[in-house]
Design a protein around this motif. Structure first.
Motif, PDB file in Angstrom:
ATOM      1  N   ARG A  58      -0.129  26.317 -19.176  1.00 24.65           N
ATOM      2  CA  ARG A  58      -0.450  27.759 -19.193  1.00 24.65           C
ATOM      3  C   ARG A  58       0.667  28.573 -19.822  1.00 24.65           C
ATOM      4  N   THR A  59       1.916  28.180 -19.591  1.00 18.17           N
ATOM      5  CA  THR A  59       3.041  28.928 -20.161  1.00 18.17           C
ATOM      6  C   THR A  59       3.126  28.743 -21.663  1.00 18.17           C
ATOM      7  N   ARG A  60       2.437  27.738 -22.186  1.00 20.22           N
ATOM      8  CA  ARG A  60       2.445  27.458 -23.623  1.00 20.22           C
ATOM      9  C   ARG A  60       1.116  27.824 -24.270  1.00 20.22           C
ATOM     10  N   ASN A  61       0.329  28.667 -23.598  1.00 12.39           N
ATOM     11  CA  ASN A  61      -0.970  29.148 -24.081  1.00 12.39           C
ATOM     12  C   ASN A  61      -1.931  28.004 -24.383  1.00 12.39           C
ATOM     13  N   ARG A  62      -1.975  27.040 -23.505  1.00 10.67           N
ATOM     14  CA  ARG A  62      -2.884  25.909 -23.625  1.00 10.67           C
ATOM     15  C   ARG A  62      -3.723  25.817 -22.355  1.00 10.67           C
ATOM     16  N   SER A  63      -4.809  25.075 -22.412  1.00 11.16           N
ATOM     17  CA  SER A  63      -5.718  24.952 -21.281  1.00 11.16           C
ATOM     18  C   SER A  63      -5.090  24.102 -20.164  1.00 11.16           C
ATOM     19  N   ALA A  64      -4.928  24.702 -19.005  1.00 12.07           N
ATOM     20  CA  ALA A  64      -4.326  23.994 -17.883  1.00 12.07           C
ATOM     21  C   ALA A  64      -5.206  22.828 -17.433  1.00 12.07           C
ATOM     22  N   TRP A  65      -6.506  23.043 -17.362  1.00 10.79           N
ATOM     23  CA  TRP A  65      -7.422  22.006 -16.899  1.00 10.79           C
ATOM     24  C   TRP A  65      -7.429  20.807 -17.852  1.00 10.79           C
ATOM     25  N   THR A  66      -7.456  21.074 -19.150  1.00  8.11           N
ATOM     26  CA  THR A  66      -7.451  19.992 -20.135  1.00  8.11           C
ATOM     27  C   THR A  66      -6.181  19.161 -20.032  1.00  8.11           C
ATOM     28  N   TRP A  67      -5.044  19.827 -19.928  1.00 11.14           N
ATOM     29  CA  TRP A  67      -3.782  19.095 -19.871  1.00 11.14           C
ATOM     30  C   TRP A  67      -3.593  18.400 -18.526  1.00 11.14           C
ATOM     31  N   PHE A  68      -4.165  18.948 -17.472  1.00 11.99           N
ATOM     32  CA  PHE A  68      -4.144  18.238 -16.191  1.00 11.99           C
ATOM     33  C   PHE A  68      -4.892  16.912 -16.324  1.00 11.99           C
ATOM     34  N   LEU A  69      -6.095  16.961 -16.901  1.00 13.10           N
ATOM     35  CA  LEU A  69      -6.886  15.735 -17.055  1.00 13.10           C
ATOM     36  C   LEU A  69      -6.220  14.746 -18.009  1.00 13.10           C
ATOM     37  N   LEU A  70      -5.688  15.243 -19.115  1.00 16.19           N
ATOM     38  CA  LEU A  70      -5.006  14.353 -20.047  1.00 16.19           C
ATOM     39  C   LEU A  70      -3.826  13.650 -19.377  1.00 16.19           C
ATOM     40  N   THR A  71      -3.057  14.405 -18.613  1.00 14.16           N
ATOM     41  CA  THR A  71      -1.904  13.811 -17.945  1.00 14.16           C
ATOM     42  C   THR A  71      -2.335  12.882 -16.821  1.00 14.16           C
ATOM     43  N   ALA A  72      -3.431  13.196 -16.144  1.00 13.58           N
ATOM     44  CA  ALA A  72      -3.914  12.318 -15.081  1.00 13.58           C
ATOM     45  C   ALA A  72      -4.327  10.965 -15.646  1.00 13.58           C
ATOM     46  N   PHE A  73      -4.900  10.945 -16.858  1.00 18.74           N
ATOM     47  CA  PHE A  73      -5.352   9.684 -17.437  1.00 18.74           C
ATOM     48  C   PHE A  73      -4.287   9.005 -18.300  1.00 18.74           C
ATOM     49  N   LEU A  74      -3.525   9.781 -19.046  1.00 19.60           N
ATOM     50  CA  LEU A  74      -2.540   9.189 -19.956  1.00 19.60           C
ATOM     51  C   LEU A  74      -1.117   9.200 -19.400  1.00 19.60           C
ATOM     52  N   GLY A  75      -0.894   9.971 -18.352  1.00 21.55           N
ATOM     53  CA  GLY A  75       0.407   9.997 -17.692  1.00 21.55           C
ATOM     54  C   GLY A  75       1.506  10.593 -18.535  1.00 21.55           C
ATOM     55  N   PRO A  76       2.643   9.946 -18.554  1.00 27.15           N
ATOM     56  CA  PRO A  76       3.824  10.487 -19.227  1.00 27.15           C
ATOM     57  C   PRO A  76       3.637  10.726 -20.719  1.00 27.15           C
ATOM     58  N   PRO A 133       0.812  -1.226   0.000  1.00 25.94           N
ATOM     59  CA  PRO A 133       0.000   0.000   0.000  1.00 25.94           C
ATOM     60  C   PRO A 133       0.842   1.272   0.000  1.00 25.94           C
ATOM     61  N   ALA A 134       2.001   1.234   0.623  1.00 22.47           N
ATOM     62  CA  ALA A 134       2.846   2.427   0.645  1.00 22.47           C
ATOM     63  C   ALA A 134       3.369   2.735  -0.759  1.00 22.47           C
ATOM     64  N   GLY A 135       3.727   1.716  -1.501  1.00 19.45           N
ATOM     65  CA  GLY A 135       4.216   1.911  -2.864  1.00 19.45           C
ATOM     66  C   GLY A 135       3.126   2.398  -3.790  1.00 19.45           C
ATOM     67  N   THR A 136       1.926   1.878  -3.621  1.00 13.67           N
ATOM     68  CA  THR A 136       0.796   2.308  -4.438  1.00 13.67           C
ATOM     69  C   THR A 136       0.463   3.777  -4.176  1.00 13.67           C
ATOM     70  N   GLY A 137       0.480   4.161  -2.920  1.00 14.66           N
ATOM     71  CA  GLY A 137       0.222   5.558  -2.568  1.00 14.66           C
ATOM     72  C   GLY A 137       1.290   6.490  -3.112  1.00 14.66           C
ATOM     73  N   MET A 138       2.528   6.045  -3.092  1.00 13.69           N
ATOM     74  CA  MET A 138       3.636   6.862  -3.600  1.00 13.69           C
ATOM     75  C   MET A 138       3.506   7.053  -5.109  1.00 13.69           C
ATOM     76  N   ILE A 139       3.147   6.008  -5.816  1.00 16.43           N
ATOM     77  CA  ILE A 139       2.973   6.119  -7.274  1.00 16.43           C
ATOM     78  C   ILE A 139       1.803   7.033  -7.602  1.00 16.43           C
ATOM     79  N   THR A 140       0.712   6.925  -6.858  1.00 16.59           N
ATOM     80  CA  THR A 140      -0.453   7.790  -7.079  1.00 16.59           C
ATOM     81  C   THR A 140      -0.094   9.251  -6.835  1.00 16.59           C
ATOM     82  N   ALA A 141       0.638   9.517  -5.759  1.00 18.56           N
ATOM     83  CA  ALA A 141       1.053  10.890  -5.446  1.00 18.56           C
ATOM     84  C   ALA A 141       1.967  11.436  -6.532  1.00 18.56           C
ATOM     85  N   LEU A 142       2.877  10.622  -7.014  1.00 14.07           N
ATOM     86  CA  LEU A 142       3.782  11.054  -8.080  1.00 14.07           C
ATOM     87  C   LEU A 142       3.015  11.327  -9.368  1.00 14.07           C
TER      88      LEU A 142
END
Length: 75
Positions: free
Chosen positions: A27-45, A5-14
């Protein structure tokens, strides 16, 4: 199967930390912060990589900003 569980929590936090940073970087690249947050949350790297590789967007000009420019050009 024993899941640490500690490893799973660490990966989730990362994963969420990378998503938050990607949103801020978007935002620094004139793109939607919310959209890219969600994309990265689901697709990751993969989404973070695309955000870094794709060129930044041109700033969108609004009628109000065009009006200010034309007033500055007037004598």
């Amino acid at each position: 199967m024993n899941i640490d569980p500690a490893g799973t929590g660490m990966i989730t936090a990362l994963w969420l930390t990378v998503a938050i940073l990607a949103g801020g970087y978007a935002r620094t690249r004139n793109r939607s912060a919310w959209t890219w947050f969600l994309l990265t949350a689901f697709l990751g790297p993969i989404a973070a990589y695309l955000l870094v590789v794709w060129p930044p967007r041109e700033p969108v000009s609004t009628p109000a900003s065009q009006e200010r420019v034309s007033q500055a050009d007037a004598p």
